[in-house]
Write a protein that holds these residues in place. Structure first.
Motif, PDB file in Angstrom:
ATOM      1  N   VAL A  32      32.695  34.551  11.857  1.00 33.90           N
ATOM      2  CA  VAL A  32      32.498  35.840  11.196  1.00 33.90           C
ATOM      3  C   VAL A  32      31.210  35.741  10.380  1.00 33.90           C
ATOM      4  N   GLN A  44      35.309  41.117   5.262  1.00 30.06           N
ATOM      5  CA  GLN A  44      35.040  39.842   5.930  1.00 30.06           C
ATOM      6  C   GLN A  44      36.197  38.865   5.771  1.00 30.06           C
ATOM      7  N   LEU A  77      39.234  40.104   7.689  1.00 34.03           N
ATOM      8  CA  LEU A  77      39.059  39.962   9.141  1.00 34.03           C
ATOM      9  C   LEU A  77      39.339  38.531   9.575  1.00 34.03           C
ATOM     10  N   GLU A 112      43.104  38.088   9.476  1.00 31.33           N
ATOM     11  CA  GLU A 112      43.765  38.832  10.553  1.00 31.33           C
ATOM     12  C   GLU A 112      43.561  38.141  11.900  1.00 31.33           C
ATOM     13  N   ILE A 133      29.967  42.474  10.922  1.00 33.30           N
ATOM     14  CA  ILE A 133      30.471  43.731  10.377  1.00 33.30           C
ATOM     15  C   ILE A 133      29.349  44.360   9.576  1.00 33.30           C
ATOM     16  N   VAL A 154      31.475  47.295  13.924  1.00 37.86           N
ATOM     17  CA  VAL A 154      31.796  45.917  14.285  1.00 37.86           C
ATOM     18  C   VAL A 154      31.060  45.584  15.577  1.00 37.86           C
ATOM     19  N   ALA A 206      39.788  45.914   8.520  1.00 39.64           N
ATOM     20  CA  ALA A 206      39.790  44.545   9.058  1.00 39.64           C
ATOM     21  C   ALA A 206      40.907  44.360  10.072  1.00 39.64           C
ATOM     22  N   ARG A 207      42.073  44.908   9.803  1.00 38.59           N
ATOM     23  CA  ARG A 207      43.200  44.808  10.742  1.00 38.59           C
ATOM     24  C   ARG A 207      42.859  45.514  12.065  1.00 38.59           C
ATOM     25  N   ALA A 260      39.866  46.046  13.267  1.00 41.25           N
ATOM     26  CA  ALA A 260      38.825  45.257  13.940  1.00 41.25           C
ATOM     27  C   ALA A 260      39.433  44.061  14.656  1.00 41.25           C
ATOM     28  N   ALA A 261      40.330  43.346  14.003  1.00 41.62           N
ATOM     29  CA  ALA A 261      40.963  42.174  14.628  1.00 41.62           C
ATOM     30  C   ALA A 261      41.757  42.577  15.859  1.00 41.62           C
TER      31      ALA A 261
END
Length: 192
Positions: free
Chosen positions: A31, A51, A54, A57, A89, A124, A181-182, A184-185
């Motif tokens: 990341v 960050q 992420l 996650e 990100i 992202v 973040a969730r 994105a993961a």
């Protein structure tokens, strides 16, 4: 002619699908840090929250996610640390604003209650770990709203004081940042 079309279509389709890359649990994902323009104020706090969330996650989804401690520009100038993928990100517009409120007082105590809406947006980018070629890019946005105390007033006959509670608004920022973040993961894990 139909058979030739079918064979030709199959010959083109199979290699095209073979080129798409999709992260698998266990893959190492670096990341990347955001650029210097996100080093101050509320945006910096949101960027760091996204960050860190992420990475957590991605780990929860079975990936070996870590902080590269580099921006994309720094990564492209240095030798690449071992990773199958790198994720960058880019924080978009973020805001946390009270949109309404009311004050309630009983004798010497008053409480201001308000509706706080927080919005976090981010782009992202997922890069191949060997070549740094961009393999996926998507925009995410999350809005959260809550009715929260905005301040407390204390007073008496001769004096009065009001204490604002800005950390409540920051909490809404954090909730929106965790949600981004969730998302994105989940998108990275799904390969989309």
């Amino acid at each position: 002619m139909k058979r030739l079309t079918l064979i030709l279509g199959f010959a083109i389709t199979v290699p095209a699908f073979a080129l798409t890359q999709s992260p698998r649990p266990g893959d190492r994902i670096g990341v990347l840090r955001m650029t210097d323009r996100y080093t101050r104020g509320a945006e910096a706090a949101v960027a760091k929250t996204v960050q860190a969330a992420l990475r957590n996650e991605l780990r929860d989804l079975g990936f070996d996610a870590y902080d590269t401690r580099l921006t994309f520009d720094e990564l492209s100038r240095h030798s690449l640390p071992p990773a199958e993928y790198f994720v960058e990100i880019i924080s978009g517009p973020s805001a946390s604003n009270p949109v309404g409120g009311a004050g309630v007082g009983i004798r010497a105590v008053s409480v201001e209650v308000g509706v706080v809406v927080a919005e976090v947006a981010a782009e992202v980018r997922v890069y191949d770990g060997r070549t740094l070629n961009l393999i996926a890019q998507f925009d995410l946005r999350k809005n959260t709203s809550a009715i929260v105390p905005m301040g407390i007033g204390l007073g008496g006959r001769w004096s009065w004081a009001y204490i604002a509670l800005p950390f409540i608004q920051y909490g809404q920022y954090r909730a929106a940042a965790h949600a981004v973040a969730r998302q994105a993961a989940e998108r990275i894990a799904a390969g989309r």
